[in-house]
Write a protein that holds these residues in place. Structure first.
Motif, PDB file in Angstrom:
ATOM      1  N   PHE A  80       4.567 -48.915   1.422  1.00 16.91           N
ATOM      2  CA  PHE A  80       3.176 -49.131   1.822  1.00 16.91           C
ATOM      3  C   PHE A  80       2.244 -48.439   0.843  1.00 16.91           C
ATOM      4  O   PHE A  80       2.406 -47.254   0.547  1.00 16.91           O
ATOM      5  CB  PHE A  80       2.934 -48.597   3.239  1.00 16.91           C
ATOM      6  CG  PHE A  80       1.490 -48.661   3.667  1.00 16.91           C
ATOM      7  CD1 PHE A  80       0.869 -49.877   3.873  1.00 16.91           C
ATOM      8  CD2 PHE A  80       0.756 -47.500   3.839  1.00 16.91           C
ATOM      9  CE1 PHE A  80      -0.464 -49.928   4.271  1.00 16.91           C
ATOM     10  CE2 PHE A  80      -0.572 -47.552   4.222  1.00 16.91           C
ATOM     11  CZ  PHE A  80      -1.187 -48.767   4.443  1.00 16.91           C
ATOM     12  N   ASN A  81       1.305 -49.205   0.329  1.00 21.73           N
ATOM     13  CA  ASN A  81       0.247 -48.661  -0.529  1.00 21.73           C
ATOM     14  C   ASN A  81       0.797 -47.888  -1.731  1.00 21.73           C
ATOM     15  O   ASN A  81       0.288 -46.842  -2.118  1.00 21.73           O
ATOM     16  CB  ASN A  81      -0.680 -47.757   0.293  1.00 21.73           C
ATOM     17  CG  ASN A  81      -1.991 -47.486  -0.422  1.00 21.73           C
ATOM     18  OD1 ASN A  81      -2.445 -48.301  -1.227  1.00 21.73           O
ATOM     19  ND2 ASN A  81      -2.594 -46.349  -0.131  1.00 21.73           N
ATOM     20  N   GLY A  82       1.874 -48.406  -2.320  1.00 23.02           N
ATOM     21  CA  GLY A  82       2.433 -47.785  -3.523  1.00 23.02           C
ATOM     22  C   GLY A  82       3.411 -46.670  -3.259  1.00 23.02           C
ATOM     23  O   GLY A  82       3.989 -46.130  -4.194  1.00 23.02           O
ATOM     24  N   ASN A  83       3.650 -46.308  -1.990  1.00 24.83           N
ATOM     25  CA  ASN A  83       4.577 -45.225  -1.655  1.00 24.83           C
ATOM     26  C   ASN A  83       5.686 -45.754  -0.762  1.00 24.83           C
ATOM     27  O   ASN A  83       5.508 -46.740  -0.035  1.00 24.83           O
ATOM     28  CB  ASN A  83       3.846 -44.085  -0.950  1.00 24.83           C
ATOM     29  CG  ASN A  83       2.761 -43.490  -1.820  1.00 24.83           C
ATOM     30  OD1 ASN A  83       3.007 -43.144  -2.961  1.00 24.83           O
ATOM     31  ND2 ASN A  83       1.558 -43.379  -1.273  1.00 24.83           N
ATOM     32  N   PHE A  84       6.821 -45.103  -0.807  1.00 27.86           N
ATOM     33  CA  PHE A  84       7.915 -45.504   0.060  1.00 27.86           C
ATOM     34  C   PHE A  84       8.360 -44.331   0.917  1.00 27.86           C
ATOM     35  O   PHE A  84       8.264 -43.170   0.527  1.00 27.86           O
ATOM     36  CB  PHE A  84       9.083 -46.067  -0.748  1.00 27.86           C
ATOM     37  CG  PHE A  84       9.873 -45.031  -1.490  1.00 27.86           C
ATOM     38  CD1 PHE A  84      10.988 -44.440  -0.920  1.00 27.86           C
ATOM     39  CD2 PHE A  84       9.501 -44.639  -2.769  1.00 27.86           C
ATOM     40  CE1 PHE A  84      11.716 -43.479  -1.600  1.00 27.86           C
ATOM     41  CE2 PHE A  84      10.221 -43.687  -3.459  1.00 27.86           C
ATOM     42  CZ  PHE A  84      11.334 -43.106  -2.864  1.00 27.86           C
ATOM     43  N   THR A  85       8.896 -44.655   2.094  1.00 28.10           N
ATOM     44  CA  THR A  85       9.388 -43.659   3.041  1.00 28.10           C
ATOM     45  C   THR A  85      10.770 -44.069   3.516  1.00 28.10           C
ATOM     46  O   THR A  85      10.971 -45.222   3.919  1.00 28.10           O
ATOM     47  CB  THR A  85       8.453 -43.538   4.256  1.00 28.10           C
ATOM     48  OG1 THR A  85       7.129 -43.233   3.800  1.00 28.10           O
ATOM     49  CG2 THR A  85       8.919 -42.441   5.201  1.00 28.10           C
ATOM     50  N   CYS A  86      11.695 -43.138   3.461  1.00 29.75           N
ATOM     51  CA  CYS A  86      13.049 -43.416   3.914  1.00 29.75           C
ATOM     52  C   CYS A  86      13.075 -43.480   5.443  1.00 29.75           C
ATOM     53  O   CYS A  86      12.540 -42.603   6.119  1.00 29.75           O
ATOM     54  CB  CYS A  86      14.008 -42.338   3.396  1.00 29.75           C
ATOM     55  SG  CYS A  86      15.737 -42.671   3.784  1.00 29.75           S
ATOM     56  N   LEU A  87      13.725 -44.513   6.002  1.00 26.62           N
ATOM     57  CA  LEU A  87      13.790 -44.701   7.451  1.00 26.62           C
ATOM     58  C   LEU A  87      15.192 -44.491   7.997  1.00 26.62           C
ATOM     59  O   LEU A  87      15.439 -44.721   9.177  1.00 26.62           O
ATOM     60  CB  LEU A  87      13.288 -46.102   7.824  1.00 26.62           C
ATOM     61  CG  LEU A  87      11.862 -46.455   7.372  1.00 26.62           C
ATOM     62  CD1 LEU A  87      11.528 -47.884   7.733  1.00 26.62           C
ATOM     63  CD2 LEU A  87      10.855 -45.486   7.989  1.00 26.62           C
ATOM     64  N   SER A  88      16.120 -44.072   7.135  1.00 26.72           N
ATOM     65  CA  SER A  88      17.493 -43.834   7.578  1.00 26.72           C
ATOM     66  C   SER A  88      18.006 -42.549   6.937  1.00 26.72           C
ATOM     67  O   SER A  88      17.338 -41.944   6.098  1.00 26.72           O
ATOM     68  CB  SER A  88      18.395 -45.014   7.197  1.00 26.72           C
ATOM     69  OG  SER A  88      18.396 -45.202   5.794  1.00 26.72           O
ATOM     70  N   ASP A  89      19.199 -42.124   7.336  1.00 26.47           N
ATOM     71  CA  ASP A  89      19.751 -40.872   6.805  1.00 26.47           C
ATOM     72  C   ASP A  89      20.038 -40.960   5.317  1.00 26.47           C
ATOM     73  O   ASP A  89      19.820 -40.016   4.567  1.00 26.47           O
ATOM     74  CB  ASP A  89      21.040 -40.509   7.556  1.00 26.47           C
ATOM     75  CG  ASP A  89      20.758 -40.163   9.007  1.00 26.47           C
ATOM     76  OD1 ASP A  89      19.625 -39.737   9.291  1.00 26.47           O
ATOM     77  OD2 ASP A  89      21.669 -40.325   9.837  1.00 26.47           O
TER      78      ASP A  89
END
Length: 381
Positions: free
Chosen positions: A351-360
């Protein structure tokens, strides 16, 4: 006044009083050597001592100072005024010298500081480079790797190597191409590739070849002692210390974003195409029952798009040989993307040029973002 003239006056008066230098010294509570220095004109007694000497020698103080051959007509008061002025001038001179020394000390410190900062600037500015290392083929995905090049050390981490086939790699060769020849960097176990080297040592990364390495770095992957894949790694510069002043921190992500970006006009066009091209499951034109579908088949790959009106979401499911592989969930209004891969059960959000890990355990690939937007092209035509 002339020191020798005054000294002669003291000497003559002492002799007239039948006193030796020792006797006069005892009366004045000084040493014989002090009296001798007065009489020879080496030193001159201060006003208190002169007054006491004149009393002992029974001679007027003014006469002692002037003597028979006075070289000027100064009075005793004038003489000592001159002495006071000389002392004042001497104190002023000492103060001036002290001020000059302080100024010189301050200037020296400032100069040393400027030289130090100049040396530090020359040796550190733009001397730290951080690169992201990634790579992807049909069989393997390399992610979370980095290459850190500093003035003192070089750090390299290949990151994680994920297999898209059943067997995981057991050995890798890291090399670069120079003058059409392979230059081996490392041949090692594929479990974890991490290199730390002192800058200039050149065992793994010759300093003269750094630019070549950044543009021509390759990896060969082996399983059961057989080479099963070889591909070029993508080296992307993430950071360089080129700011003179600290600007604070910000989220780490892809600042350039995906190579294809849907802005508002395209978003409106996407909604129009969805309404015109998507079909409902079993051709039922009832939105409340099932979501509209759009299918694309390419060889053994099938892409199935689904549109959910509630929340304005577009789903993309990808199958290979009728087996589910991965899916994307795209929020059309915010352009947020959720990604999930079946093999590793890993997922992330972009989102908006950034990523976020959603799993281990997850890995991010810019190619996956580009691939999603490429999949949209048939819809937008």
């Amino acid at each position: 006044m002339d020191k020798k003239k005054i000294g002669n006056s003291i000497k003559n008066a002492r002799i007239r009083n039948n006193l030796t230098q020792d006797e006069l010294a005892d009366k004045l509570y000084v040493t014989r050597q002090t009296v001798s220095k007065w009489e020879t004109g080496i030193n001159l007694p201060d006003f208190t001592m002169l007054k006491k000497t004149s009393e002992i020698l029974k001679i007027p103080l003014e006469s002692l100072l002037k003597s028979e051959e006075s070289i000027d007509n100064k009075t005793t008061k004038e003489f000592f005024e001159d002495k006071i002025h000389m002392k004042e001038n001497n104190l002023t001179y000492k103060k001036a010298i002290k001020n000059v020394r302080w100024k010189n000390t301050i200037l020296t410190v400032i100069l040393i500081l400027i030289l130090f900062l100049g040396y530090y600037f020359i040796n550190t500015f733009k001397k730290i480079h951080l690169y992201r290392v990634t790579g992807e083929t049909e069989k393997f995905l390399v992610s979370n790797g980095f290459f850190l090049n500093t003035r003192e050390k070089i750090y390299f981490n290949l990151g994680s190597i994920k297999s898209k086939v059943e067997k995981q790699p057991d050995r890798i060769k890291l090399y670069y191409i120079k003058n059409n020849d392979e230059q081996l960097i490392l041949d090692a176990d594929a479990s974890k590739i991490f290199i730390k080297e002192d800058y200039g040592y050149g065992e793994y990364f010759p300093i003269n070849d750094i630019e070549i390495i950044l543009n021509n770095l390759y990896v060969k992957i082996y399983t059961d002692k057989k080479e099963i894949d070889s591909f070029k790694l993508t080296i992307t510069e993430e950071y360089v210390n080129e700011n003179l002043f600290f600007k604070g921190t910000k989220s780490i992500g892809l600042e350039d974003g995906p190579s294809v970006k849907i802005d508002n006009p395209i978003k409106d066009n996407l909604m129009t195409k969805i309404k015109g091209k998507f079909k409902y499951r079993n051709n039922k034109n009832i939105k409340e029952v099932e979501e509209p579908i759009f299918r694309i088949k390419e060889n053994n790959t099938e892409k199935i798009f689904s549109y959910i009106e509630t929340g304005n979401y577009l789903y993309l499911e990808i199958f290979k040989n009728n087996k589910f592989i991965e899916y994307y969930m795209y929020q059309i209004d915010t352009e947020s993307i959720d990604y999930f891969v079946e093999k590793d059960k890993s997922s992330w959000n972009y989102f908006n040029g950034n990523f976020t890990c959603l799993s281990d355990d997850c890995y991010f690939s810019k190619e996956k973002i580009d691939y999603f937007y490429e999949c949209l092209e048939p819809i937008l035509k």
